[in-house]
Design a protein around this motif. Structure first.
Motif, PDB file in Angstrom:
ATOM      1  N   ASN A 283       0.512   3.516  -4.923  1.00 34.11           N
ATOM      2  CA  ASN A 283      -0.189   4.500  -3.621  1.00 34.11           C
ATOM      3  C   ASN A 283      -1.479   4.508  -3.224  1.00 34.11           C
ATOM      4  O   ASN A 283      -1.949   5.366  -2.934  1.00 34.11           O
ATOM      5  CB  ASN A 283      -0.354   5.487  -5.209  1.00 34.11           C
ATOM      6  N   THR A 284      -2.149   2.945  -2.786  1.00 35.68           N
ATOM      7  CA  THR A 284      -2.831   3.102  -2.125  1.00 35.68           C
ATOM      8  C   THR A 284      -1.875   1.781  -0.907  1.00 35.68           C
ATOM      9  O   THR A 284      -2.843   0.993  -0.230  1.00 35.68           O
ATOM     10  CB  THR A 284      -3.897   2.698  -2.550  1.00 35.68           C
ATOM     11  N   THR A 285      -0.339   1.933  -0.380  1.00 35.07           N
ATOM     12  CA  THR A 285       0.070   1.019  -0.007  1.00 35.07           C
ATOM     13  C   THR A 285       1.174   1.697   0.825  1.00 35.07           C
ATOM     14  O   THR A 285       2.044   2.845   0.794  1.00 35.07           O
ATOM     15  CB  THR A 285       1.049   0.035  -0.433  1.00 35.07           C
ATOM     16  N   ASP A 286       0.733   1.455   2.560  1.00 30.05           N
ATOM     17  CA  ASP A 286       1.508   2.645   3.357  1.00 30.05           C
ATOM     18  C   ASP A 286       2.707   1.372   3.549  1.00 30.05           C
ATOM     19  O   ASP A 286       3.248   0.571   3.437  1.00 30.05           O
ATOM     20  CB  ASP A 286       1.011   2.054   4.371  1.00 30.05           C
ATOM     21  N   PHE A 287       4.177   2.070   4.270  1.00 23.88           N
ATOM     22  CA  PHE A 287       5.243   1.673   4.058  1.00 23.88           C
ATOM     23  C   PHE A 287       5.915   2.061   5.557  1.00 23.88           C
ATOM     24  O   PHE A 287       5.686   3.592   5.661  1.00 23.88           O
ATOM     25  CB  PHE A 287       6.318   1.838   2.772  1.00 23.88           C
ATOM     26  N   LEU A 300       5.505  -3.279   4.399  1.00 19.28           N
ATOM     27  CA  LEU A 300       4.213  -2.714   3.818  1.00 19.28           C
ATOM     28  C   LEU A 300       2.337  -3.678   4.175  1.00 19.28           C
ATOM     29  O   LEU A 300       2.559  -4.030   4.837  1.00 19.28           O
ATOM     30  CB  LEU A 300       4.700  -3.293   2.195  1.00 19.28           C
ATOM     31  N   ASN A 301       1.936  -2.335   4.064  1.00 18.69           N
ATOM     32  CA  ASN A 301       0.739  -2.284   3.858  1.00 18.69           C
ATOM     33  C   ASN A 301      -0.636  -2.033   3.410  1.00 18.69           C
ATOM     34  O   ASN A 301      -0.255  -1.155   3.523  1.00 18.69           O
ATOM     35  CB  ASN A 301       0.277  -2.657   5.727  1.00 18.69           C
ATOM     36  N   SER A 302      -1.089  -2.591   3.586  1.00 18.51           N
ATOM     37  CA  SER A 302      -2.680  -1.749   2.748  1.00 18.51           C
ATOM     38  C   SER A 302      -4.077  -2.782   3.234  1.00 18.51           C
ATOM     39  O   SER A 302      -4.103  -3.396   4.161  1.00 18.51           O
ATOM     40  CB  SER A 302      -2.201  -1.931   1.100  1.00 18.51           C
ATOM     41  N   SER A 303      -4.945  -2.019   2.287  1.00 12.77           N
ATOM     42  CA  SER A 303      -5.882  -2.553   3.013  1.00 12.77           C
ATOM     43  C   SER A 303      -6.613  -4.079   2.786  1.00 12.77           C
ATOM     44  O   SER A 303      -7.066  -5.153   3.484  1.00 12.77           O
ATOM     45  CB  SER A 303      -7.398  -1.979   1.717  1.00 12.77           C
ATOM     46  N   ASN A 304      -5.918  -4.795   2.060  1.00 13.84           N
ATOM     47  CA  ASN A 304      -6.030  -6.352   2.099  1.00 13.84           C
ATOM     48  C   ASN A 304      -4.699  -7.122   2.280  1.00 13.84           C
ATOM     49  O   ASN A 304      -4.986  -7.752   2.668  1.00 13.84           O
ATOM     50  CB  ASN A 304      -6.725  -7.112   0.427  1.00 13.84           C
TER      51      ASN A 304
HETATM   52  C1  LIG Z   1      -1.390   0.040   7.388  1.00 11.36           C
HETATM   53  O1  LIG Z   1      -0.831   0.191   8.852  1.00 11.36           O
HETATM   54  C2  LIG Z   1      -1.295   1.019   9.475  1.00 11.36           C
HETATM   55  C3  LIG Z   1      -1.564   1.070  10.836  1.00 11.36           C
HETATM   56  O2  LIG Z   1      -1.805  -0.436  11.306  1.00 11.36           O
HETATM   57  C4  LIG Z   1      -2.719   1.726   9.973  1.00 11.36           C
HETATM   58  O3  LIG Z   1      -3.431   2.674  10.133  1.00 11.36           O
HETATM   59  C5  LIG Z   1      -2.877   2.022   8.270  1.00 11.36           C
HETATM   60  O4  LIG Z   1      -3.934   2.428   7.958  1.00 11.36           O
HETATM   61  C6  LIG Z   1      -2.584   0.390   6.689  1.00 11.36           C
HETATM   62  N1  LIG Z   1      -2.271   1.059   5.371  1.00 11.36           N
HETATM   63  C7  LIG Z   1      -3.089   0.955   4.592  1.00 11.36           C
HETATM   64  C8  LIG Z   1      -3.273   1.271   3.302  1.00 11.36           C
HETATM   65  O5  LIG Z   1      -4.357  -0.103   4.917  1.00 11.36           O
END
Ligand SMILES: *[C@@H]1O[C@H](CO)[C@@H](O)[C@H](O)[C@H]1NC(C)=O
Ligand SMILES: *[C@@H]1O[C@H](CO)[C@@H](O)[C@H](O)[C@H]1NC(C)=O
Ligand SMILES: *[C@@H]1O[C@H](CO)[C@@H](O)[C@H](O)[C@H]1NC(C)=O
Ligand SMILES: *[C@@H]1O[C@H](CO)[C@@H](O)[C@H](O)[C@H]1NC(C)=O
Ligand SMILES: *[C@@H]1O[C@H](CO)[C@@H](O)[C@H](O)[C@H]1NC(C)=O
Ligand SMILES: *[C@@H]1O[C@H](CO)[C@@H](O)[C@H](O)[C@H]1NC(C)=O
Ligand SMILES: *[C@@H]1O[C@H](CO)[C@@H](O)[C@H](O)[C@H]1NC(C)=O
Ligand SMILES: *[C@@H]1O[C@H](CO)[C@@H](O)[C@H](O)[C@H]1NC(C)=O
Ligand SMILES: *[C@@H]1O[C@H](CO)[C@@H](O)[C@H](O)[C@H]1NC(C)=O
Ligand SMILES: *[C@@H]1O[C@H](CO)[C@@H](O)[C@H](O)[C@H]1NC(C)=O
Ligand SMILES: *[C@@H]1O[C@H](CO)[C@@H](O)[C@H](O)[C@H]1NC(C)=O
Ligand SMILES: *[C@@H]1O[C@H](CO)[C@@H](O)[C@H](O)[C@H]1NC(C)=O
Length: 436
Positions: A283-287, A300-304
């Motif tokens: 729930n803190t991970t974007d995809f 996937l991406n997240s704060s770290n």
């Molecule tokens: C994932 O990457 C996008 C685009 O780079 C960014 O806007 C978003 O905040 C990032 N998500 C997280 C959870 O860091």
């Protein structure tokens, strides 16, 4: 474990007017000269984590990092007005902070971080070195009520300073981490600190990735993880690391959902012999991702995690598999760790079906990076109406069926069981897995 590590920044003396010296009036406006060491250089590190409000990579005359810190903080100040009422000033946007006066330290003076936000506020933390440890000694915070824009109608005008003895003792060459909230509260000032990473007396210019946790983080990782960036300490991580939560990820194109993935993900990084295990928090991970006829991408991406790419491909026009993993992670010491392997062969299943593996499975991307998956199900191609198709299950899962049977049947039944297993294995496809 070590002594002297108190959880809170214990409040002491109340705020005193400090009329002698202020940034406002031009004191300590430039980095203090370091005898025999030349000027210090300030630099924000490349690939800096923008989500950190404050970040400082302080370098010595040889351009080697001597002190590294990234952290968040905010402040609430109460003051009395001329009309005898109380007003509150909060400071949480520290975007324009400057770090003038921060020094690496030398024989006479310990290292310190000085931060100014505007001309009204300044903040200082100093460090001392001991035999095999270093100390975050104390924190000072000053504010200038002469500034009538920030402190309208202040009754008492002057520069007020609060001191906090911190006394966190950290092994030399470890980076201190405290994701949890640390609070120092006094009559007039409340200070909050969180997501703190700091290392003074950095050795050989290399900021450590070996974390020394504050007590609050130690308990929070074993009980309830409080922050998404919680990284386990290599020294305190037990072997029985808790399993990651299961996340559901999908990618859409114009025709609707084209890729589905459901899985718990655990990343295992090794650098300089230090192992870091990170559970991905869904729930803190974007995809995001993309779908093409021969390849599909889930990112996937997240704060770290800057990005974690899963690239799927089609082979022999009838099967799909995980072909590539490409990852880039922010390290606690401000560097970025990147690894890619586009010659993988995992999660292999016929096109038109999904791949499933409930047991823990490891995707070995390199010697230094592997991904452990839990309750995995993926379908990167031919998704119909946003639902998984029939699952092809991994051989690991077959064992879960076989082992109890083997044990139960005993030696005499073994041959029969093996024959059954063989037949099951040949049929391979299992229908009807719509939910996990
Ligand atoms: C994932 O990457 C996008 C685009 O780079 C960014 O806007 C978003 O905040 C990032 N998500 C997280 C959870 O860091
Ligand atoms: C603080 O440092 C910045 C650059 O790092 C500089 O532009 C600014 O003038 C300095 N401020 C003072 C008050 O010296
Ligand atoms: C300071 O930050 C904490 C945590 O994000 C938040 O709960 C609090 O409201 C903030 N206080 C101020 C004055 O911004
Ligand atoms: C650190 O700062 C505190 C408060 O300003 C001061 O009392 C102490 O002497 C300083 N220590 C060093 C080593 O400079
Ligand atoms: C720093 O370098 C010295 C000499 O090369 C070495 O003995 C020492 O182990 C290094 N320290 C760290 C922490 O890498
Ligand atoms: C961070 O740690 C990694 C691995 O130990 C190291 O290679 C890198 O140089 C460090 N970064 C800094 C800024 O010291
Ligand atoms: C959408 O579906 C149509 C018909 O099935 C197909 O021709 C087209 O290539 C699909 N578009 C995409 C982006 O997959
Ligand atoms: C994909 O499309 C479905 C409906 O077709 C929608 O429910 C879902 O939220 C979409 N997902 C994303 C990630 O946009
Ligand atoms: C992480 O990787 C290291 C080195 O490959 C291995 O020894 C360790 O068992 C792994 N830990 C987990 C939890 O996968
Ligand atoms: C994430 O999930 C956990 C438990 O599943 C929950 O306690 C937490 O509030 C969630 N966080 C967010 C930002 O949704
Ligand atoms: C990994 O991803 C990055 C960023 O998208 C890209 O520049 C790089 O070429 C990729 N590496 C491989 C081996 O695919
Ligand atoms: C890819 O992997 C296969 C077997 O795993 C190996 O034979 C082949 O040499 C590898 N190719 C590259 C370019 O690394």
């Amino acid at each position: 474990m070590l002594l002297g590590q108190e959880l809170l920044l214990a409040p002491i003396a109340s705020a005193d007017p400090m009329p002698t010296c202020s940034r406002h009036q031009g004191c300590h406006l430039h980095p203090l000269p370091v005898p025999g060491a030349g000027p210090n250089h300030l630099a924000s590190s490349a690939g800096a984590i923008s989500s950190y409000a404050l970040e400082l990579n302080l370098k010595n005359s040889k351009n080697a990092t001597c002190l590294y810190a990234k952290w968040r903080m905010n402040f609430t100040i109460d003051y009395e007005t001329t009309s005898k009422s109380n007003k509150t000033v909060t400071i949480s946007d520290l975007g324009n902070a400057t770090y003038n006066g921060s020094i690496c330290g030398d024989d006479q003076n310990g290292p310190k971080i000085e931060v100014q936000f505007g001309s009204v506020f300044s903040w200082t933390v100093n460090f001392t070195k001991e035999k095999s440890t270093y100390l975050i000694e104390s924190i000072s915070f000053s504010y200038d009520t002469n500034d009538s824009t920030t402190f309208p109608d202040a009754k008492k005008k002057g520069i007020f300073t609060v001191h906090e003895p911190v006394a966190f003792r950290i092994p030399l060459n470890d980076i201190f981490r405290c994701n949890s909230m640390l609070t120092a509260e006094k009559k007039d000032v409340i200070q909050h600190y969180w997501d703190v990473h700091v290392q003074a007396f950095v050795q050989n210019g290399t900021v450590s990735t070996k974390e020394f946790l504050c007590d609050k983080d130690k308990t929070s990782t074993t009980v309830v993880p409080v922050t998404p960036t919680t990284l386990p300490s290599p020294t305190t991580t037990p072997a029985q690391k808790e399993k990651p939560e299961i996340g559901s990820y999908s990618v859409n194109n114009t025709n609707g959902t084209c890729l589905l993935a459901t899985m718990g993900l655990q990343l295992n990084m090794t650098q300089d012999k230090v192992v870091t295990v990170i559970n991905i928090k869904p729930n803190t991970t974007d995809f995001t991702g993309s779908c093409h006829s021969q390849t599909a991408l889930l990112r996937l991406n997240s704060s770290n995690i800057k990005y974690l790419d899963f690239v799927f491909a089609v082979k022999n026009e009838n099967r799909f598999y995980l072909k590539e993993v490409n990852v880039s992670m922010y390290l606690v010491n401000g560097s970025v760790f990147s690894i890619a392997n586009n010659n993988l062969s995992y999660w292999d299943a016929p096109l038109g079906s999904s791949y499933m593996c409930n047991k823990e499975q490891t995707v070995s991307v390199s010697g230094a990076f592997q991904i452990n998956t839990f309750y995995l199900r993926v379908q990167p191609f031919n998704v119909i109406e946003g639902k998984y198709s029939t699952a092809q299950e991994c051989s690991l899962d077959d064992d879960t069926i076989l082992i109890p049977i083997i044990v139960g049947a005993g030696l005499s039944g073994l041959i029969i069981v093996i024959v059954i297993a063989y037949l099951i294995g040949r049929r391979k496809s299992y229908a009807g897995y719509q939910t996990l």
